[in-house]
Design a protein around this motif. Structure first.
Motif, PDB file in Angstrom:
ATOM      1  N   LEU A   1       0.852  -1.186   0.000  1.00 25.62           N
ATOM      2  CA  LEU A   1       0.000   0.000   0.000  1.00 25.62           C
ATOM      3  C   LEU A   1       0.891   1.242   0.000  1.00 25.62           C
ATOM      4  CD1 LEU A   1      -2.750   1.462   0.367  1.00 25.62           C
ATOM      5  CD2 LEU A   1      -2.435   1.146   2.828  1.00 25.62           C
TER       6      LEU A   1
ATOM      7  N   ARG B   1      -0.338  -6.213 -15.371  1.00 23.93           N
ATOM      8  CA  ARG B   1      -1.167  -5.925 -14.207  1.00 23.93           C
ATOM      9  C   ARG B   1      -2.624  -6.188 -14.547  1.00 23.93           C
ATOM     10  NH1 ARG B   1      -0.290   0.662 -13.888  1.00 23.93           N
ATOM     11  NH2 ARG B   1      -1.518   1.226 -15.747  1.00 23.93           N
TER      12      ARG B   1
ATOM     13  N   ALA C   1      -6.361  -5.142 -12.872  1.00 25.50           N
ATOM     14  CA  ALA C   1      -7.225  -4.493 -11.900  1.00 25.50           C
ATOM     15  C   ALA C   1      -8.551  -5.253 -11.841  1.00 25.50           C
ATOM     16  CB  ALA C   1      -7.456  -3.047 -12.304  1.00 25.50           C
TER      17      ALA C   1
ATOM     18  N   PRO D   1      -3.622   6.353  -8.250  1.00 20.78           N
ATOM     19  CA  PRO D   1      -4.646   5.365  -7.864  1.00 20.78           C
ATOM     20  C   PRO D   1      -4.972   4.388  -8.991  1.00 20.78           C
ATOM     21  CG  PRO D   1      -5.239   7.531  -7.035  1.00 20.78           C
ATOM     22  CD  PRO D   1      -4.032   7.728  -7.909  1.00 20.78           C
ATOM     23  N   GLU D   2      -4.908   4.837 -10.223  1.00 21.12           N
ATOM     24  CA  GLU D   2      -5.218   3.941 -11.342  1.00 21.12           C
ATOM     25  C   GLU D   2      -4.130   2.897 -11.596  1.00 21.12           C
ATOM     26  OE1 GLU D   2      -5.257   7.302 -11.326  1.00 21.12           O
ATOM     27  OE2 GLU D   2      -4.536   8.117 -13.253  1.00 21.12           O
TER      28      GLU D   2
ATOM     29  N   THR E   1      -3.377   0.887  -9.254  1.00 17.70           N
ATOM     30  CA  THR E   1      -3.770  -0.189  -8.353  1.00 17.70           C
ATOM     31  C   THR E   1      -4.157  -1.430  -9.139  1.00 17.70           C
ATOM     32  OG1 THR E   1      -4.518   1.327  -6.628  1.00 17.70           O
ATOM     33  CG2 THR E   1      -5.479  -0.887  -6.632  1.00 17.70           C
ATOM     34  N   ALA E   2      -3.532  -2.552  -8.808  1.00 18.47           N
ATOM     35  CA  ALA E   2      -3.763  -3.803  -9.529  1.00 18.47           C
ATOM     36  C   ALA E   2      -2.904  -4.897  -8.909  1.00 18.47           C
ATOM     37  CB  ALA E   2      -3.418  -3.654 -11.009  1.00 18.47           C
TER      38      ALA E   2
ATOM     39  N   GLN F   1       0.153  -7.684  -4.998  1.00 14.88           N
ATOM     40  CA  GLN F   1      -0.848  -6.617  -4.997  1.00 14.88           C
ATOM     41  C   GLN F   1      -0.182  -5.261  -4.780  1.00 14.88           C
ATOM     42  OE1 GLN F   1      -4.429  -6.721  -5.277  1.00 14.88           O
ATOM     43  NE2 GLN F   1      -4.151  -4.486  -5.369  1.00 14.88           N
ATOM     44  N   VAL F   2      -0.551  -4.315  -5.607  1.00 16.86           N
ATOM     45  CA  VAL F   2      -0.146  -2.915  -5.451  1.00 16.86           C
ATOM     46  C   VAL F   2      -1.409  -2.087  -5.281  1.00 16.86           C
ATOM     47  CG1 VAL F   2       0.892  -0.918  -6.574  1.00 16.86           C
ATOM     48  CG2 VAL F   2       1.984  -3.161  -6.760  1.00 16.86           C
ATOM     49  N   THR F   3      -1.467  -1.358  -4.181  1.00 17.89           N
ATOM     50  CA  THR F   3      -2.613  -0.498  -3.913  1.00 17.89           C
ATOM     51  C   THR F   3      -2.127   0.923  -3.689  1.00 17.89           C
ATOM     52  OG1 THR F   3      -3.808  -2.329  -2.874  1.00 17.89           O
ATOM     53  CG2 THR F   3      -4.614  -0.103  -2.433  1.00 17.89           C
ATOM     54  N   VAL F   4      -2.651   1.843  -4.492  1.00 13.48           N
ATOM     55  CA  VAL F   4      -2.276   3.248  -4.386  1.00 13.48           C
ATOM     56  C   VAL F   4      -3.500   4.006  -3.873  1.00 13.48           C
ATOM     57  CG1 VAL F   4      -1.323   5.257  -5.549  1.00 13.48           C
ATOM     58  CG2 VAL F   4      -0.713   2.941  -6.328  1.00 13.48           C
ATOM     59  N   SER F   5      -3.394   4.457  -2.649  1.00 16.25           N
ATOM     60  CA  SER F   5      -4.547   5.109  -2.023  1.00 16.25           C
ATOM     61  C   SER F   5      -4.083   5.995  -0.876  1.00 16.25           C
ATOM     62  CB  SER F   5      -5.518   4.048  -1.499  1.00 16.25           C
ATOM     63  OG  SER F   5      -6.583   4.647  -0.793  1.00 16.25           O
TER      64      SER F   5
END
Length: 125
Positions: free
Chosen positions: A11, A38, A40, A88-89, A91-92, A120-124
């Protein structure tokens, strides 16, 4: 049999960075081109980047050009994906994949024969 293991996901806040690793075992990566893909939720696999077997030629999707860098460390039999200015895009689930033959479509999953399990990569924020 070539085996690939991804690591380095997590994250991160928008604008942050991550470095993904794709560690290979069972065969040297000297003979393989490596691609990063990737996926999503609800979307198909998207080709992100590719590096050839020699490590002297790379390709990037337009969506990541200038932000992501792919590299190969032959001594460690590992390929990296440095991801900067994450959005954020981005994320995948990120997968690395290998192919030992030439092909014209580096971004197509069907060009690759070996796949890792994904990270998992989460950009938030």
């Amino acid at each position: 049999q070539l085996q690939l293991v991804e690591s380095g996901g997590g994250l991160v806040q928008p604008g942050g960075s991550l470095r993904l690793s794709c560690a290979a075992s069972g065969w040297t990566l000297d003979y393989f081109a490596i691609g990063w893909f990737r996926q999503a939720p609800g979307k198909e696999h998207e080709g992100v980047s590719c590096i050839n077997s020699s490590g002297n030629s790379t390709n990037y999707a337009d969506s990541v050009k200038g932000r992501f860098t792919i590299s190969k460390n032959k001594a460690k039999n590992t390929v990296y994906l440095q991801m900067n200015s994450l959005k954020p895009e981005d994320t995948a689930v990120y997968y690395c994949a290998a192919r030992d033959r030439g092909g014209s479509s580096w971004y197509e999953p069907y060009e690759y024969d070996y796949w890792g399990q994904g990270t998992q990569v989460t950009v938030s924020s």
